[in-house]
Design a protein around this motif. Structure first.
Motif, short mmCIF file in Angstrom:
data_model
loop_
_atom_site.label_atom_id
_atom_site.label_comp_id
_atom_site.label_asym_id
_atom_site.label_seq_id
_atom_site.Cartn_x
_atom_site.Cartn_y
_atom_site.Cartn_z
N THR A 145 9.30 35.05 84.71
CA THR A 145 10.03 36.25 85.12
C THR A 145 10.84 36.87 83.98
N HIS A 146 11.11 36.07 82.94
CA HIS A 146 11.94 36.57 81.83
C HIS A 146 11.37 36.08 80.50
N LYS A 154 8.84 44.25 72.09
CA LYS A 154 9.09 44.94 73.36
C LYS A 154 7.86 45.68 73.86
N GLU A 158 5.91 45.26 77.47
CA GLU A 158 5.59 46.38 78.36
C GLU A 158 4.11 46.34 78.75
N ARG A 161 3.55 43.77 81.39
CA ARG A 161 3.96 44.31 82.70
C ARG A 161 2.90 45.23 83.27
N GLN A 187 6.74 41.06 87.45
CA GLN A 187 6.95 41.99 86.35
C GLN A 187 7.97 41.34 85.41
N GLU A 189 10.70 40.44 82.79
CA GLU A 189 11.79 41.24 82.23
C GLU A 189 12.15 40.75 80.82
N PRO A 190 12.51 41.67 79.93
CA PRO A 190 12.93 41.25 78.58
C PRO A 190 14.35 40.70 78.60
#
Length: 345
Positions: A145-146, A154, A158, A161, A187, A189-190
């Motif tokens: 999740t992270h 980054k 993306e 995702r 999805q 997350e960063p």
């Protein structure tokens, strides 16, 4: 049925040799903090490493060195999962399936491929081009999740995702019919934390600190001893002006900003606090203080790394245990993906 995903962190470091201060502050130091808050998987991403040519003997050495760096920095291999990517087949297997979900247009927009391939793109490996799909598989194999990422990753996150969303959309009916809820993949997350996430060269504040820089004076290696650290800090490029007393005064002064950022990150404080303490003074006094902080923080890590890599069997045992634990998480997810896609198992 709405799918909920338990918090899980995944991150990886390439075994490309010469681990340096930028790797430590940008990634490994963050891993130590995250292990107290989340379930964490920390991977030596050796499959990613071979997207460019590698010497096999050197690759073996650097895989162990990265694992040693994790442990020496304070990552607990019993509390977390430390493993190398190639020992868990789920990464490569899921990468193929997700490669059939990803679109060529998405990969064509990846700026890192353009930078790494340079002008001779036709001679770059297919693996270098599809690297972001493998990165998505790394994350999604564990339904993480992270993901702690730097600015340069980054765009890849993306893409992960986007791939997760497209898979969920393409197979929504199958996902629901087979009892996996309304989405199979999360999805991710960063996680971008703290000061000095982007550490610059000691010789040129406009360039990122890098192992590929021909000058060893441009970086502080994690295995540097106290004398080497002190020499490099004292020779680091600065400018003739004294340190400012406020962050605004660092504008247009990349070398000064870099050294202040490094001090803040190593000391666990804010840039403003550093400037309040040293502002108005000359760089020589500040550099002496930076030497003390850097040696105190990095010296024990370098010494422990050297001790660990001198016993490769011990490192290999930790990686094997981690791979088995990682496989136990990933295997049911891969089985579910095959079920969703329609493969006969």
């Amino acid at each position: 049925m709405t799918t909920t995903f338990p918090p899980r962190v995944f991150s990886g470091v390439q075994p490309t040799g010469n681990l340096h201060l930028g790797n430590y502050l940008g990634a490994i130091q963050k891993f130590v903090a995250l292990q107290h808050q989340h379930e964490c998987l920390y991977c030596v991403v050796d499959l990613h490493a071979i997207t460019v040519a590698q010497d096999p003997n050197e690759l073996t050495r650097t895989i162990r060195e990265v694992a040693a760096a994790f442990i020496a920095a304070g990552v607990d291999p019993k509390k977390n999962i430390i493993f190398n990517q190639s020992q868990v087949s789920a990464h490569a297997e899921l990468a193929w399936i997700l490669g059939c979900t990803a679109r060529i247009g998405w990969l064509n927009r990846m700026t890192q491929f353009k930078e790494k391939a340079g002008k001779d793109r036709e001679n770059a490996s297919v693996g270098l081009y599809t690297y972001p799909v493998l990165m998505a598989a790394d994350i999604l194999a564990y339904r993480a999740t992270h993901v702690p990422v730097g600015e340069d990753q980054k765009q890849h996150l993306e893409l992960a995702r986007d791939i997760a969303q497209k898979f969920n959309n393409d197979f929504s009916a199958s996902i629901s019919a087979k009892g996996y809820g309304d989405a199979f993949f999360p999805q991710p997350e960063p996680l971008i934390q703290g000061a000095a996430a982007r550490v610059m060269s000691l010789r040129d504040g406009s360039k990122k600190m890098s192992k590929s820089d021909p000058s060893d004076q441009s970086r502080i290696n994690l295995t540097d001893d106290a004398d080497a650290i002190a020499s490099k800090v004292r020779k680091a490029k600065t400018d003739p002006e004294p340190l400012p007393s406020e962050s605004a005064g660092l504008e247009g002064r990349p070398e000064a900003a870099n050294l202040v950022g490094i001090y803040a990150a190593l000391a666990g404080t804010e840039q403003d606090a550093v400037l309040k303490q040293f502002g108005g003074g000359q760089f020589s006094a500040f550099k002496n203080a930076l030497v003390d902080v850097a040696v105190a923080k990095l010296g024990p890590i370098g010494a422990e790394m050297k001790r660990l890599v001198s016993d490769p069997a011990s490192i290999d045992a930790i990686l094997k245990d981690g791979a088995e634990r990682a496989h136990a998480i990933a295997a049911p997810n891969i089985a579910a993906v095959k079920d969703i896609v329609g493969f006969v198992r």
